[in-house]
Design an enzyme around this catalytic site. Structure first.
Site, PDB file in Angstrom:
ATOM      1  N   TYR A 177      -2.834  -0.191  10.611  1.00  0.00           N
ATOM      2  CA  TYR A 177      -2.829  -0.624   9.203  1.00  0.00           C
ATOM      3  C   TYR A 177      -1.503  -0.244   8.553  1.00  0.00           C
ATOM      4  O   TYR A 177      -0.887  -1.043   7.843  1.00  0.00           O
ATOM      5  CB  TYR A 177      -3.993   0.026   8.457  1.00  0.00           C
ATOM      6  CG  TYR A 177      -4.042  -0.306   6.985  1.00  0.00           C
ATOM      7  CD1 TYR A 177      -4.638  -1.483   6.529  1.00  0.00           C
ATOM      8  CD2 TYR A 177      -3.503   0.568   6.034  1.00  0.00           C
ATOM      9  CE1 TYR A 177      -4.684  -1.779   5.173  1.00  0.00           C
ATOM     10  CE2 TYR A 177      -3.544   0.280   4.683  1.00  0.00           C
ATOM     11  CZ  TYR A 177      -4.136  -0.899   4.252  1.00  0.00           C
ATOM     12  OH  TYR A 177      -4.184  -1.198   2.903  1.00  0.00           O
ATOM     13  N   SER A 208       0.854  -1.176   0.000  1.00  0.00           N
ATOM     14  CA  SER A 208       0.000   0.000   0.000  1.00  0.00           C
ATOM     15  C   SER A 208       0.896   1.234   0.000  1.00  0.00           C
ATOM     16  O   SER A 208       2.089   1.141   0.330  1.00  0.00           O
ATOM     17  CB  SER A 208      -0.883   0.002   1.260  1.00  0.00           C
ATOM     18  OG  SER A 208      -1.502   1.253   1.463  1.00  0.00           O
TER      19      SER A 208
END
Length: 262
Positions: free
Chosen positions: A166, A153
């Site tokens: 996250y 990501s």
């Protein structure tokens, strides 16, 4: 040799089988479709057999003639993953390409972040990559070749409020990718990662619907827009094909330039 034959030799995936975790929707489903169109036999994975069957039917409808299989297992369960992968290889043959896509998101201020959600993020976003990577990697090592593509990501490199855990998990996936390459390149494996920017997916539904966030994102991203999941397919095919035969431990950002710009 014609140009088409040359490109087929570099990027074609005919005769190869690709397992894509978390592929009943979103990025995983899009990548599975792209790999199928490039000639790969695709194995869809998720925990829900009914959702997988529906995804396989939708994929088959979009790409008639594609070779689509399903393999249901919980990627966070180490023993279940090993049993499923070993059983599939024994019954159906080698998994040549692994795309570790399974993941989850949870948003909360760090000071209020629930401990059980933090643990769920660790298991879903990191342990799953270890579990499936190890199970499939053992077979690839025995054959002396294989491609592993982990999905990272922009949060592998950046942070923003409300998603610190996250961010930690995606940073870990980036370094686990480097570790896989360091241990397994000598066995003929190429282990790399794709780091998507902000894409319009079910995981980001809340942000897509937030008009203020979307306006901020358009200004923050040099490309000026959300990404489309189809725009990740080329990177996945590259990292799954002969074209990336000397690419190892690399995190490829597909993010419209957001990590390159202040």
């Amino acid at each position: 040799m014609s140009v088409s034959n040359y490109l087929e030799g570099l990027f074609g995936l005919n005769g190869r089988r690709a397992l894509v975790t978390g592929s009943s929707q979103g990025i995983g489903f899009a990548l599975a479709g792209g790999l199928a169109r490039a000639g790969a036999r695709v194995v869809l994975n998720g925990r829900d057999p009914a959702k997988l069957a529906d995804a396989a039917q939708r994929l088959q409808g979009s790409f008639p003639g594609a070779d689509i299989e399903t393999l249901a297992f919980d990627a966070t369960d180490h023993a279940a993953v090993r049993a499923a992968v070993d059983g599939f290889e024994a019954a159906h043959g080698p998994i040549d390409i692994l795309v570790n896509n399974a993941g989850m998101q949870y948003r909360s201020p760090l000071e209020d972040f629930p401990a059980d959600r933090f643990e769920a993020l660790l298991q879903t976003n990191i342990a799953s990559v270890f579990n499936v990577g190890q199970a499939v990697g053992r077979h690839m090592i025995a054959r002396g070749e294989g491609k592993i593509v982990n999905i990272c990501s922009v949060q592998t490199a950046l942070a923003r409020p409300g998603i610190a855990p996250y961010t930690a998990t995606k940073g870990a996936v980036g370094n686990l990718t480097k570790g896989m390459a360091t241990d397994w390149a000598r066995h003929g494996l190429q282990c790399n990662a794709i780091a998507p920017g902000y894409f319009d997916t079910p995981l980001n539904a809340a942000l897509v619907q937030d008009e203020l966030f979307s306006q901020w994102l358009q200004k923050r991203t040099p490309a000026g827009r959300w990404g489309l999941v189809e725009e990740l397919i080329g990177a996945c095919i590259f990292l799954s094909s002969n074209a990336s035969s000397f690419v190892n431990g690399h995190v490829l950002y597909v993010d419209g330039g957001i990590t390159a710009s202040l």
